[in-house]
Design an enzyme around this catalytic site. Structure first.
Site, PDB file in Angstrom:
ATOM      1  N   HIS A  45      20.775  14.429 -12.140  1.00  0.00           N
ATOM      2  CA  HIS A  45      20.128  14.897 -10.849  1.00  0.00           C
ATOM      3  C   HIS A  45      19.674  16.282 -11.067  1.00  0.00           C
ATOM      4  CE1 HIS A  45      21.688  11.136  -9.147  1.00  0.00           C
ATOM      5  NE2 HIS A  45      23.213  11.418  -9.422  1.00  0.00           N
ATOM      6  N   GLU A 146      32.848   6.304 -11.246  1.00  0.00           N
ATOM      7  CA  GLU A 146      32.304   6.688 -10.217  1.00  0.00           C
ATOM      8  C   GLU A 146      31.899   5.429  -9.212  1.00  0.00           C
ATOM      9  OE1 GLU A 146      28.861   9.005 -10.527  1.00  0.00           O
ATOM     10  OE2 GLU A 146      28.150   7.816 -12.303  1.00  0.00           O
ATOM     11  N   ASP A 172      29.997   9.992  -5.630  1.00  0.00           N
ATOM     12  CA  ASP A 172      29.654   8.561  -5.882  1.00  0.00           C
ATOM     13  C   ASP A 172      30.810   7.788  -5.637  1.00  0.00           C
ATOM     14  OD1 ASP A 172      26.760   8.586  -5.985  1.00  0.00           O
ATOM     15  OD2 ASP A 172      27.083   9.293  -7.985  1.00  0.00           O
TER      16      ASP A 172
END
Length: 259
Positions: A45, A146, A172
């Site tokens: 990310h 997650e 998440d």
């Protein structure tokens, strides 16, 4: 050679880290020089490409911390490149099954344990000819837990040979549990998931890691986490910018009022 983090983790030490989303070696070096045990370069990310991530690893080495990389996906090509660049730990997102975890181990470790290809060009410059012989004992293999699917298989994932730690992604994981993204301590589903992950890791003889904050670090350590990220660069920079701007504006307003 850098990379004693795995030995310290096995001894039970709590190891504090920082998380890099901002591309650039200087930010990574500042964090590494601040005293963190490890600094993670987030290629999933974060905003860095491979060459920038390579320079960030070099800067983390220079700062005295251990470089870890979260790769974009559980894919051997990028995993091998980041290890050859000098990463001493690989975090892989969205690991769902024991088979996913086994493929991660294969990509991270040299034969006979794994299938990593030999070509330590940059890391060989840093660590010398002895890198290969000790790499499997020093590289940390860290799948993320997650999703609901991963949580349902967490005991089997933790038991995969070669797994060193399970990393909880609270945002998440919370979303997967039907909760808002974030740290949802006090919510039964979140608390139960955290407890189950730590219990599974302990039973399998591996550690747990978590993306967290400085304020929550004592809580997370009490829950059993050993690798705790206490700061992420982008939100930390944003918070400081807002805080200093508000201080300045408040001071200017007070000066006008007093005048």
């Amino acid at each position: 050679m850098s990379g004693n983090l795995k030995d310290r983790m096995k001894k039970g030490d709590v190891l504090l880290g920082a998380w890099c989303m901002i591309p650039g070696a200087l930010t990574a070096e500042i964090l590494a020089s601040s005293g963190f045990d490890w600094v993670l370069v987030d290629m999933q990310h974060g905003c860095m490409d491979y060459e920038t991530a390579l320079e960030m690893i070099r800067a983390i080495d220079l700062g005295g911390a251990t470089p870890i990389v979260r790769v974009p996906w559980n894919e051997p090509g990028i995993i091998g490149r980041m290890l050859d660049a000098g990463a001493m730990g690989i975090v892989a997102p969205m690991i769902q099954t024991p088979d996913d975890a086994a493929r991660l181990v294969e990509a991270c470790l040299y034969p006979p344990v794994g299938r990593r290809s030999l070509g330590p060009i940059r890391v060989g410059v840093r660590d010398g000819a002895g890198y290969f012989a000790g790499a499997n004992d020093r590289v940390m293999v860290i799948p993320m837990i997650e999703t609901v699917e991963a949580l349902e298989s967490v005991e089997e994932i933790a038991a995969v040979p070669g797994i060193d730690a399970l990393l909880v992604g609270p945002f998440d994981l919370s979303i997967a549990l039907g909760l808002p993204p974030g740290d949802n301590d006090g919510k039964p589903a979140f608390d139960a998931a955290v407890a189950r992950i730590n219990r599974a890791a302990k039973d399998a003889g591996c550690a747990t890691a978590v993306l967290s904050t400085g304020a929550l670090a004592p809580v997370r350590a009490g829950q059993g986490f050993q690798l705790i990220s206490t700061l992420t660069d982008a939100p930390a920079f944003t918070r400081t910018a807002h805080m200093e701007l508000e201080k300045a504006r408040a001071g200017l307003t007070k000066e006008k009022t007093d005048a």
